[in-house]
Write a protein that holds these residues in place. Structure first.
Motif, PDB file in Angstrom:
ATOM      1  N   GLN A 118       0.846  -1.456   0.039  1.00 38.78           N
ATOM      2  CA  GLN A 118      -0.124   0.046   0.140  1.00 38.78           C
ATOM      3  C   GLN A 118       0.742   1.211  -0.092  1.00 38.78           C
ATOM      4  N   ALA A 145      -0.349   2.607  -3.767  1.00 35.62           N
ATOM      5  CA  ALA A 145      -1.250   3.560  -3.902  1.00 35.62           C
ATOM      6  C   ALA A 145      -1.004   4.943  -3.016  1.00 35.62           C
ATOM      7  N   ILE A 146      -0.362   4.792  -2.018  1.00 29.60           N
ATOM      8  CA  ILE A 146       0.340   6.048  -1.310  1.00 29.60           C
ATOM      9  C   ILE A 146       1.029   6.937  -1.967  1.00 29.60           C
ATOM     10  N   ARG A 162      -0.836   8.379  -4.857  1.00 32.71           N
ATOM     11  CA  ARG A 162      -1.715   9.691  -4.331  1.00 32.71           C
ATOM     12  C   ARG A 162      -0.830  10.848  -3.923  1.00 32.71           C
ATOM     13  N   GLU A 163       0.061  10.614  -3.390  1.00 35.13           N
ATOM     14  CA  GLU A 163       1.118  11.578  -3.023  1.00 35.13           C
ATOM     15  C   GLU A 163       1.592  12.609  -4.211  1.00 35.13           C
ATOM     16  N   ASP A 216      -4.297  16.559  -1.218  1.00 35.22           N
ATOM     17  CA  ASP A 216      -4.389  15.465  -0.756  1.00 35.22           C
ATOM     18  C   ASP A 216      -5.875  15.060  -0.915  1.00 35.22           C
ATOM     19  N   VAL A 217      -7.072  15.661  -0.578  1.00 38.18           N
ATOM     20  CA  VAL A 217      -8.492  15.217  -0.721  1.00 38.18           C
ATOM     21  C   VAL A 217      -8.760  15.231  -2.147  1.00 38.18           C
ATOM     22  N   GLU A 256      -7.159  12.222  -3.735  1.00 41.10           N
ATOM     23  CA  GLU A 256      -7.841  10.858  -3.385  1.00 41.10           C
ATOM     24  C   GLU A 256      -9.275  10.733  -4.222  1.00 41.10           C
ATOM     25  N   GLN A 257      -9.952  11.871  -4.388  1.00 40.41           N
ATOM     26  CA  GLN A 257     -11.175  11.813  -5.013  1.00 40.41           C
ATOM     27  C   GLN A 257     -11.073  11.450  -6.652  1.00 40.41           C
ATOM     28  N   ALA A 279     -10.128   7.904  -7.042  1.00 40.36           N
ATOM     29  CA  ALA A 279     -11.458   6.960  -6.574  1.00 40.36           C
ATOM     30  C   ALA A 279     -12.367   6.997  -7.756  1.00 40.36           C
TER      31      ALA A 279
END
Length: 140
Positions: A62, A66-67, A70-71, A92-93, A96-97, A100
């Motif tokens: 992870q 994924a992390i 995302r970063e 960051d939000v 993530e969105q 998704a």
């Protein structure tokens, strides 16, 4: 001890006007050495392994996939925000969105890896995700 998980992820994004195009690339390799230090422990029970049996390995994967992705995306979105191409928000939000919006349909349509998704379908998913994302994050 060397980690048994090696990964490399990159995210290349380009923006043109109100269009944002991102292409993530990810490669993962997991080294299992029977009886060696880097070998995963054998789970107790019937011989079947659950993710919980390899919690450290799952956390490592992870973190390295994924992390990191995302970063990297959050960093790029922050730069686009500073350039005035996206509205001010928590990068960051937003990352993530956006992820998704990209991965949700992929998981559903691929039936967790059992169905191949065509290039045209991938393009349609990416375009729909980007359109939705830009409707939420376009500058006011």
């Amino acid at each position: 001890m060397d980690s048994p998980v090696r990964s490399r992820s990159e995210l290349n994004c380009r923006s043109a006007g109100t269009s944002l195009s991102c292409r993530p690339t990810l490669s993962i390799s997991i080294r299992f050495a029977p009886g060696g230090e880097s070998a995963a422990p054998a789970p107790a029970g019937s011989g079947d392994a659950d993710l919980g049996d390899f919690a450290d390995l799952a956390a490592e994967i992870q973190q390295r996939t994924a992390i990191r992705l995302r970063e990297a995306l959050a960093d790029r979105l922050a730069r686009l925000t500073l350039a005035g191409q996206l509205r001010r928000s928590d990068p960051d939000v937003a990352a993530e969105q956006y992820l998704a919006l990209l991965t949700g349909p992929l998981e559903t349509r691929s039936r967790p890896g059992t169905r191949k998704i065509s290039a045209a379908e991938l393009r349609a998913i990416a375009e729909a995700a980007t359109d939705t994302f830009l409707r939420a994050y376009a500058p006011e």
